[in-house]
Design an enzyme around this catalytic site. Structure first.
Site, PDB file in Angstrom:
ATOM      1  N   CYS A   1     -40.012  -9.417  63.774  1.00 37.56           N
ATOM      2  CA  CYS A   1     -39.850 -10.251  62.643  1.00 37.56           C
ATOM      3  C   CYS A   1     -39.046  -9.488  61.610  1.00 37.56           C
ATOM      4  CB  CYS A   1     -41.283 -10.102  61.898  1.00 37.56           C
ATOM      5  SG  CYS A   1     -41.174 -11.429  60.551  1.00 37.56           S
TER       6      CYS A   1
ATOM      7  N   THR B   1     -60.203 -26.216  50.061  1.00 37.91           N
ATOM      8  CA  THR B   1     -60.363 -27.831  50.547  1.00 37.91           C
ATOM      9  C   THR B   1     -60.070 -28.516  49.457  1.00 37.91           C
ATOM     10  OG1 THR B   1     -61.342 -29.495  51.761  1.00 37.91           O
ATOM     11  CG2 THR B   1     -62.575 -27.929  50.346  1.00 37.91           C
ATOM     12  N   TYR B   2     -59.055 -29.527  49.802  1.00 43.17           N
ATOM     13  CA  TYR B   2     -58.922 -30.714  48.790  1.00 43.17           C
ATOM     14  C   TYR B   2     -59.552 -32.023  48.999  1.00 43.17           C
ATOM     15  CZ  TYR B   2     -55.212 -27.412  48.155  1.00 43.17           C
ATOM     16  OH  TYR B   2     -54.517 -25.966  47.782  1.00 43.17           O
TER      17      TYR B   2
ATOM     18  N   THR C   1     -59.281 -33.792  51.580  1.00 40.07           N
ATOM     19  CA  THR C   1     -58.329 -34.827  51.990  1.00 40.07           C
ATOM     20  C   THR C   1     -57.736 -34.694  53.637  1.00 40.07           C
ATOM     21  OG1 THR C   1     -56.317 -33.683  51.249  1.00 40.07           O
ATOM     22  CG2 THR C   1     -57.489 -35.533  49.899  1.00 40.07           C
TER      23      THR C   1
ATOM     24  N   THR D   1     -63.922 -31.292  55.265  1.00 39.05           N
ATOM     25  CA  THR D   1     -62.981 -30.660  56.464  1.00 39.05           C
ATOM     26  C   THR D   1     -63.487 -29.276  57.092  1.00 39.05           C
ATOM     27  OG1 THR D   1     -61.539 -29.553  54.724  1.00 39.05           O
ATOM     28  CG2 THR D   1     -60.865 -31.713  55.702  1.00 39.05           C
TER      29      THR D   1
ATOM     30  N   GLU E   1     -50.923 -29.196  54.401  1.00 42.17           N
ATOM     31  CA  GLU E   1     -52.060 -29.115  55.224  1.00 42.17           C
ATOM     32  C   GLU E   1     -51.766 -28.301  56.375  1.00 42.17           C
ATOM     33  OE1 GLU E   1     -54.519 -33.364  54.702  1.00 42.17           O
ATOM     34  OE2 GLU E   1     -52.501 -33.488  55.436  1.00 42.17           O
TER      35      GLU E   1
END
EC number: 1.11.1.-
Length: 490
Positions: free
Chosen positions: A119, A384-385, A387, A396, A461
């Site tokens: 990396c 979490t939202y 959605t 979710t 997301e």
């Protein structure tokens, strides 16, 4: 905190003085990104919109960033400001606050960890930080120039990064045994936390397509060495593989809208089934073993055999400026449940949990880091939202748990109270390919893999998915290492 800032400033000045005496070949060459902005995978405007006028993000950078600037990782993570705060606080603590290891050693260990996955982004960042905190420039020529003590971390760095289930109390005893090069347990715990953090962060860097920093102090690439034209971000940008046969068909792509509706339906059905009846313990065990074995066939059949063999052979050559920081560069991930090999015992999560065992051990040997890590793990898991793509008011939780537990499954960690049948129900094949690649071989992640799953979902997301994968991986590494330390102590 004020004392800490003064210390940081002093370290920077002394590092700059030292840097004057070294040749300009310490950083790793990175080719120019194909896209502008912090990520090769996410449109620049989406990240910029999230950062525009975000006073909270600017405050966090000012307070907790070791570089003092809004770097590309932070910009992408700022799509989730709540999580970003936990991340930056814990990273700042392990790099800058009081702890068992000297500041330059912390950055050198970060370099060693990032090098396991080639990396260059993280290596270059910590080469700079190493010098700014007063590190000895000669160490950047490679491991043969560092004290034997640091060199002795090679084995545990290698195992933690690729096959953490092989770590035993004997590895710990070898490091802490009496002698001039021994490690105290607090020092070793600090080192293990750093190694696990940067292995996992490499997964986030590649999984999110993080572009190289455009360093204003570097004119026309001056200070970047020219070893060859290969750049570890080439694969993330899909360079050199445009003609490979990784087409949509390899991922079994269906219409993305119906894909989203089907996932919503499966989540609803699972919730109803869970309320109706619970699977027996025997059935749960069978489903875990099946998922573990199924994971053997993820990736190899879906991606790398799709490429002409020579494509990866040529591109995956590790440049000498990366390999100088590691030994045994060919050592990599092998499936926990390898076919035809002696059966390894599954790590039963209930026997050694983060909450009941790892947390207290870390806190006892390296005060306060346990609280910061625990806050970060809890934050990413509960974030979490409500959605999913265009849908609102969605629970979710089941999806988060499937993602987290699938990563742990690939590392041989089993939760007795989890039904692994849910993993197959919720994680489509292309998502499994992506998860396994990002978690186990992050340097092989491509934009095509990122684009292939959840095509109706927002980029934020997908970044949340990457945060979950990163934290699940870090926790898995820590569980194996801390269990070995506990066994050494008992």
């Amino acid at each position: 905190m004020e004392r800490e800032r003064r210390g940081r400033k002093g370290g920077r000045e002394s590092g700059e003085r030292r840097a004057c005496f070294i040749s300009l070949d310490k950083r790793i060459r990175v080719s120019q990104p194909l896209t502008r902005g912090p990520s090769a995978f996410i449109p620049e405007k989406e990240v910029v919109q999230a950062n525009t006028g975000d006073e909270r993000t600017n405050f966090l950078v000012e307070e907790y960033s070791t570089s003092g600037r809004l770097d590309n990782i932070t910009q992408v993570m700022s799509l989730h400001t709540q999580y970003l705060e936990s991340f930056l606080r814990s990273q700042f603590y392990m790099l800058r606050m009081d702890g068992p290891l000297p500041l330059p050693h912390r950055h050198y260990i970060a370099i060693m960890a990032a090098a396991r996955h080639q990396c260059s982004y993280l290596i270059n960042m910590h080469v700079d930080e190493f010098l700014k905190t007063g590190g000895i420039a000669e160490w950047l020529n490679g491991l043969e120039y560092v004290p034997q003590r640091l060199k002795n971390l090679n084995e545990i760095n290698k195992l933690l990064a690729h096959r953490p289930w092989l770590i035993t109390k004997e590895h710990i005893q070898k490091l802490v045994k009496t002698g001039e090069n021994n490690w105290s347990l607090p020092e070793l715990v600090h080192a293990v936390v750093l190694l696990a953090h940067y292995h996992a962060l490499a997964s986030f860097v590649f999984g999110s397509g993080i572009n190289p920093e455009r360093d204003p102090e570097i004119s026309n690439g001056f200070r970047l060495i020219s070893v060859n034209n290969f750049c570890v971000c080439d694969l993330a940008n899909d360079n050199n593989i445009e003609n490979a046969s990784l087409t949509g068909n390899n991922f079994g792509i269906v219409d993305s809208l119906s894909e989203l509706e089907a996932l919503m339906e499966r989540m609803k059905r699972l919730q109803e089934e869970r309320e109706d009846e619970e699977a027996s313990q025997e059935e749960m065990t069978t489903r875990f073993e099946k998922e573990k074995k199924d994971s053997l066939f993820v990736v190899s059949g879906d991606t790398f055999h799709s490429f002409p063999h020579s494509d990866f052979e040529d591109d995956m050559i590790i440049t000498s400026d990366v390999s100088r920081y590691i030994e045994d560069p060919g050592f990599g991930y092998e499936d926990f449940a390898r076919r035809g090999e002696e059966h390894l015992p599954t790590f039963r999560a209930q026997d050694y949990t983060w909450e009941n065992h790892g947390f207290s051990l870390v806190n006892r040997l390296y005060s306060d880091i346990g609280h910061l890590l625990d806050e970060k793990f809890r934050m990413v898991y509960s974030l979490t939202y409500n959605t999913m793509a265009t849908h609102e008011d969605v629970d979710t939780t089941t999806l988060h748990r499937a993602l987290f537990n699938y990563v742990h499954c690939m590392f041989g960690i089993r939760y007795d109270d989890y039904d692994y049948g849910e993993v197959n129900q919720l994680l489509e094949r292309s998502l499994k390919v992506y998860i396994k690649t990002v978690t186990c071989y992050p340097e092989r992640t491509t934009k095509r893999m990122y684009d292939s799953y959840w095509r109706q979902f927002k980029h934020s997301e997908k970044v949340h998915v990457n945060l979950l994968l990163m934290e699940a991986r870090m926790q898995a590494e820590l569980l194996y290492a801390l269990r070995a330390i506990t066994r050494h102590l008992t």
